[in-house]
Design a protein around this motif. Structure first.
Motif, PDB file in Angstrom:
ATOM      1  N   LEU A 188      64.123  58.782  41.488  1.00 11.76           N
ATOM      2  CA  LEU A 188      65.524  57.519  41.937  1.00 11.76           C
ATOM      3  C   LEU A 188      65.381  56.454  41.051  1.00 11.76           C
ATOM      4  O   LEU A 188      63.583  55.789  41.279  1.00 11.76           O
ATOM      5  CB  LEU A 188      65.444  57.653  43.232  1.00 11.76           C
ATOM      6  N   GLN A 189      65.933  55.476  41.154  1.00  9.80           N
ATOM      7  CA  GLN A 189      65.574  54.244  40.322  1.00  9.80           C
ATOM      8  C   GLN A 189      66.941  52.658  41.334  1.00  9.80           C
ATOM      9  O   GLN A 189      68.171  53.560  40.693  1.00  9.80           O
ATOM     10  CB  GLN A 189      65.866  54.230  38.456  1.00  9.80           C
ATOM     11  N   ALA A 190      66.861  52.532  42.143  1.00  3.89           N
ATOM     12  CA  ALA A 190      67.685  51.744  42.514  1.00  3.89           C
ATOM     13  C   ALA A 190      67.820  49.995  42.113  1.00  3.89           C
ATOM     14  O   ALA A 190      66.898  49.039  41.545  1.00  3.89           O
ATOM     15  CB  ALA A 190      67.238  51.871  44.035  1.00  3.89           C
ATOM     16  N   SER A 191      69.209  50.041  41.740  1.00  2.00           N
ATOM     17  CA  SER A 191      69.311  48.401  41.133  1.00  2.00           C
ATOM     18  C   SER A 191      70.696  47.437  42.250  1.00  2.00           C
ATOM     19  O   SER A 191      71.092  48.031  42.989  1.00  2.00           O
ATOM     20  CB  SER A 191      69.346  48.402  39.598  1.00  2.00           C
ATOM     21  N   GLY A 192      70.518  46.688  41.645  1.00  6.16           N
ATOM     22  CA  GLY A 192      72.019  45.491  41.895  1.00  6.16           C
ATOM     23  C   GLY A 192      70.993  44.701  43.020  1.00  6.16           C
ATOM     24  O   GLY A 192      72.449  44.308  44.053  1.00  6.16           O
ATOM     25  N   GLY A 193      70.399  44.427  43.539  1.00  5.90           N
ATOM     26  CA  GLY A 193      69.652  43.225  44.712  1.00  5.90           C
ATOM     27  C   GLY A 193      69.794  42.416  44.389  1.00  5.90           C
ATOM     28  O   GLY A 193      69.873  42.028  43.359  1.00  5.90           O
ATOM     29  N   GLY A 194      70.202  40.727  45.297  1.00  5.19           N
ATOM     30  CA  GLY A 194      69.729  40.029  45.212  1.00  5.19           C
ATOM     31  C   GLY A 194      70.248  38.848  46.348  1.00  5.19           C
ATOM     32  O   GLY A 194      70.211  39.746  47.325  1.00  5.19           O
ATOM     33  N   LEU A 195      70.682  37.934  45.781  1.00 10.18           N
ATOM     34  CA  LEU A 195      70.518  36.455  47.218  1.00 10.18           C
ATOM     35  C   LEU A 195      72.357  36.423  47.205  1.00 10.18           C
ATOM     36  O   LEU A 195      72.868  36.011  45.686  1.00 10.18           O
ATOM     37  CB  LEU A 195      70.214  35.414  46.959  1.00 10.18           C
ATOM     38  N   VAL A 196      72.680  36.470  48.026  1.00  9.64           N
ATOM     39  CA  VAL A 196      74.170  36.484  48.175  1.00  9.64           C
ATOM     40  C   VAL A 196      74.753  35.925  49.803  1.00  9.64           C
ATOM     41  O   VAL A 196      73.270  35.783  50.507  1.00  9.64           O
ATOM     42  CB  VAL A 196      74.677  37.138  48.234  1.00  9.64           C
ATOM     43  N   GLN A 197      75.785  34.648  49.390  1.00  6.18           N
ATOM     44  CA  GLN A 197      76.087  33.472  50.426  1.00  6.18           C
ATOM     45  C   GLN A 197      76.495  34.914  51.470  1.00  6.18           C
ATOM     46  O   GLN A 197      77.514  35.727  51.631  1.00  6.18           O
ATOM     47  CB  GLN A 197      76.863  32.579  50.280  1.00  6.18           C
ATOM     48  N   PRO A 198      76.549  34.832  52.819  1.00  4.60           N
ATOM     49  CA  PRO A 198      77.428  35.468  54.127  1.00  4.60           C
ATOM     50  C   PRO A 198      78.073  35.297  53.741  1.00  4.60           C
ATOM     51  O   PRO A 198      79.312  34.590  53.159  1.00  4.60           O
ATOM     52  CB  PRO A 198      77.425  34.573  55.430  1.00  4.60           C
ATOM     53  N   GLY A 199      79.140  36.469  53.333  1.00  3.28           N
ATOM     54  CA  GLY A 199      80.645  37.060  53.320  1.00  3.28           C
ATOM     55  C   GLY A 199      80.683  37.346  51.996  1.00  3.28           C
ATOM     56  O   GLY A 199      82.034  37.973  51.493  1.00  3.28           O
ATOM     57  N   GLY A 200      79.575  37.833  51.409  1.00  3.26           N
ATOM     58  CA  GLY A 200      79.474  38.161  49.784  1.00  3.26           C
ATOM     59  C   GLY A 200      79.635  39.329  49.794  1.00  3.26           C
ATOM     60  O   GLY A 200      79.122  39.628  50.419  1.00  3.26           O
ATOM     61  N   SER A 201      79.451  39.555  48.602  1.00  3.56           N
ATOM     62  CA  SER A 201      79.715  41.279  48.342  1.00  3.56           C
ATOM     63  C   SER A 201      77.708  41.458  47.407  1.00  3.56           C
ATOM     64  O   SER A 201      78.134  40.829  46.534  1.00  3.56           O
ATOM     65  CB  SER A 201      81.183  41.897  47.567  1.00  3.56           C
ATOM     66  N   LEU A 202      78.594  42.520  47.414  1.00  2.00           N
ATOM     67  CA  LEU A 202      76.520  42.913  46.458  1.00  2.00           C
ATOM     68  C   LEU A 202      77.529  44.963  46.267  1.00  2.00           C
ATOM     69  O   LEU A 202      77.365  44.941  47.150  1.00  2.00           O
ATOM     70  CB  LEU A 202      75.227  43.351  46.815  1.00  2.00           C
ATOM     71  N   SER A 206      67.056  61.232  38.177  1.00  2.00           N
ATOM     72  CA  SER A 206      67.170  61.428  36.458  1.00  2.00           C
ATOM     73  C   SER A 206      65.783  63.118  37.071  1.00  2.00           C
ATOM     74  O   SER A 206      65.675  62.740  38.621  1.00  2.00           O
ATOM     75  CB  SER A 206      66.494  61.013  36.198  1.00  2.00           C
ATOM     76  N   GLY A 207      65.534  63.423  36.545  1.00  2.00           N
ATOM     77  CA  GLY A 207      64.768  64.804  37.208  1.00  2.00           C
ATOM     78  C   GLY A 207      65.660  65.971  37.057  1.00  2.00           C
ATOM     79  O   GLY A 207      66.673  66.562  36.273  1.00  2.00           O
ATOM     80  N   THR A 208      65.294  66.836  38.012  1.00  2.00           N
ATOM     81  CA  THR A 208      66.163  68.084  38.245  1.00  2.00           C
ATOM     82  C   THR A 208      67.245  67.609  39.115  1.00  2.00           C
ATOM     83  O   THR A 208      67.644  68.293  40.449  1.00  2.00           O
ATOM     84  CB  THR A 208      65.251  69.163  39.102  1.00  2.00           C
ATOM     85  N   ILE A 209      67.959  67.191  38.696  1.00  2.00           N
ATOM     86  CA  ILE A 209      69.310  67.302  39.164  1.00  2.00           C
ATOM     87  C   ILE A 209      70.437  67.779  40.562  1.00  2.00           C
ATOM     88  O   ILE A 209      70.578  67.705  41.722  1.00  2.00           O
ATOM     89  CB  ILE A 209      70.406  66.487  38.310  1.00  2.00           C
ATOM     90  N   SER A 210      69.887  69.052  39.549  1.00  2.00           N
ATOM     91  CA  SER A 210      70.872  70.351  40.459  1.00  2.00           C
ATOM     92  C   SER A 210      69.968  71.107  41.488  1.00  2.00           C
ATOM     93  O   SER A 210      70.845  71.471  42.459  1.00  2.00           O
ATOM     94  CB  SER A 210      70.403  71.637  39.350  1.00  2.00           C
ATOM     95  N   ASP A 211      68.335  69.855  42.350  1.00  2.00           N
ATOM     96  CA  ASP A 211      68.336  70.305  43.091  1.00  2.00           C
ATOM     97  C   ASP A 211      68.444  69.611  44.045  1.00  2.00           C
ATOM     98  O   ASP A 211      68.530  69.698  45.627  1.00  2.00           O
ATOM     99  CB  ASP A 211      66.729  70.405  43.532  1.00  2.00           C
ATOM    100  N   ILE A 212      69.646  68.211  43.791  1.00  2.00           N
ATOM    101  CA  ILE A 212      69.873  67.644  44.360  1.00  2.00           C
ATOM    102  C   ILE A 212      71.460  67.852  46.273  1.00  2.00           C
ATOM    103  O   ILE A 212      72.121  68.530  45.031  1.00  2.00           O
ATOM    104  CB  ILE A 212      70.736  65.919  44.677  1.00  2.00           C
ATOM    105  N   ASN A 213      70.970  68.143  47.100  1.00  2.00           N
ATOM    106  CA  ASN A 213      72.617  68.305  47.986  1.00  2.00           C
ATOM    107  C   ASN A 213      72.830  67.128  48.773  1.00  2.00           C
ATOM    108  O   ASN A 213      73.755  67.216  48.003  1.00  2.00           O
ATOM    109  CB  ASN A 213      71.750  68.816  49.286  1.00  2.00           C
ATOM    110  N   ASN A 214      72.291  66.074  48.773  1.00  2.00           N
ATOM    111  CA  ASN A 214      72.904  64.765  49.371  1.00  2.00           C
ATOM    112  C   ASN A 214      71.710  63.612  49.111  1.00  2.00           C
ATOM    113  O   ASN A 214      70.606  63.703  48.899  1.00  2.00           O
ATOM    114  CB  ASN A 214      72.653  65.119  50.933  1.00  2.00           C
ATOM    115  N   THR A 215      72.512  62.711  49.026  1.00  2.00           N
ATOM    116  CA  THR A 215      72.357  61.390  49.088  1.00  2.00           C
ATOM    117  C   THR A 215      71.901  59.963  50.066  1.00  2.00           C
ATOM    118  O   THR A 215      73.191  60.208  51.020  1.00  2.00           O
ATOM    119  CB  THR A 215      72.410  60.592  48.070  1.00  2.00           C
ATOM    120  N   GLY A 216      71.654  58.830  50.185  1.00  2.00           N
ATOM    121  CA  GLY A 216      72.003  57.766  50.697  1.00  2.00           C
ATOM    122  C   GLY A 216      71.221  56.998  50.674  1.00  2.00           C
ATOM    123  O   GLY A 216      69.909  56.759  50.114  1.00  2.00           O
TER     124      GLY A 216
END
Length: 125
Positions: free
Chosen positions: A3-17, A24-34
């Motif tokens: 798993l490769q996470a991205s998209g974080g950063g600095l944001v002001q209160p009330g903002g969005s990200l 990647s890998g054996t995708i067919s094994d995945i049941n759920n994500t969180g």
């Protein structure tokens, strides 16, 4: 499963990200994500859950109505849209995948056997 996470950063209160988690890998094994998060000096906590087919989204109470978890089937990617961000949302956010179907609550980190590297979200003025 990797798993490769991205998209974080600095944001002001009330903002969005929008966080992304590419699987990647054996995708067919995945049941759920969180998504889980860990603030400085605190334990890792559950944030959101979705099945790999994109159903049954579930959120911790503190983010309901503000965060939305979704999935792009074609890109094998899970997203966490975060709106109306608050300083208390500041944490390292981790995506996770469940490929073993353990009989553990979906809110428990023990449910998930693959973890991304984490992405920092800082909400501050």
């Amino acid at each position: 499963v990797q798993l490769q996470a991205s998209g974080g950063g600095l944001v002001q209160p009330g903002g969005s990200l929008r966080l992304s988690c590419a699987a990647s890998g054996t995708i067919s094994d995945i049941n759920n994500t969180g998504w889980h998060r860990q603030a400085p000096g605190k334990e890792r906590e559950f944030v959101a859950f979705i099945t790999w087919s994109g159903g049954s989204p579930y959120y911790t109470d503190s983010v309901k109505g503000r965060f939305t978890i979704s999935r792009d089937n074609a890109k094998n990617t899970v997203f966490l849209q975060m709106n109306s961000l608050r300083p208390r949302d500041t944490a390292v956010y981790f995506c996770a995948a469940d490929s073993k179907g353990l009989r553990v609550p979906i809110t428990s980190s023990r449910r998930f056997d693959s973890w991304g590297q984490g992405t920092q979200v800082t909400v501050s003025s």
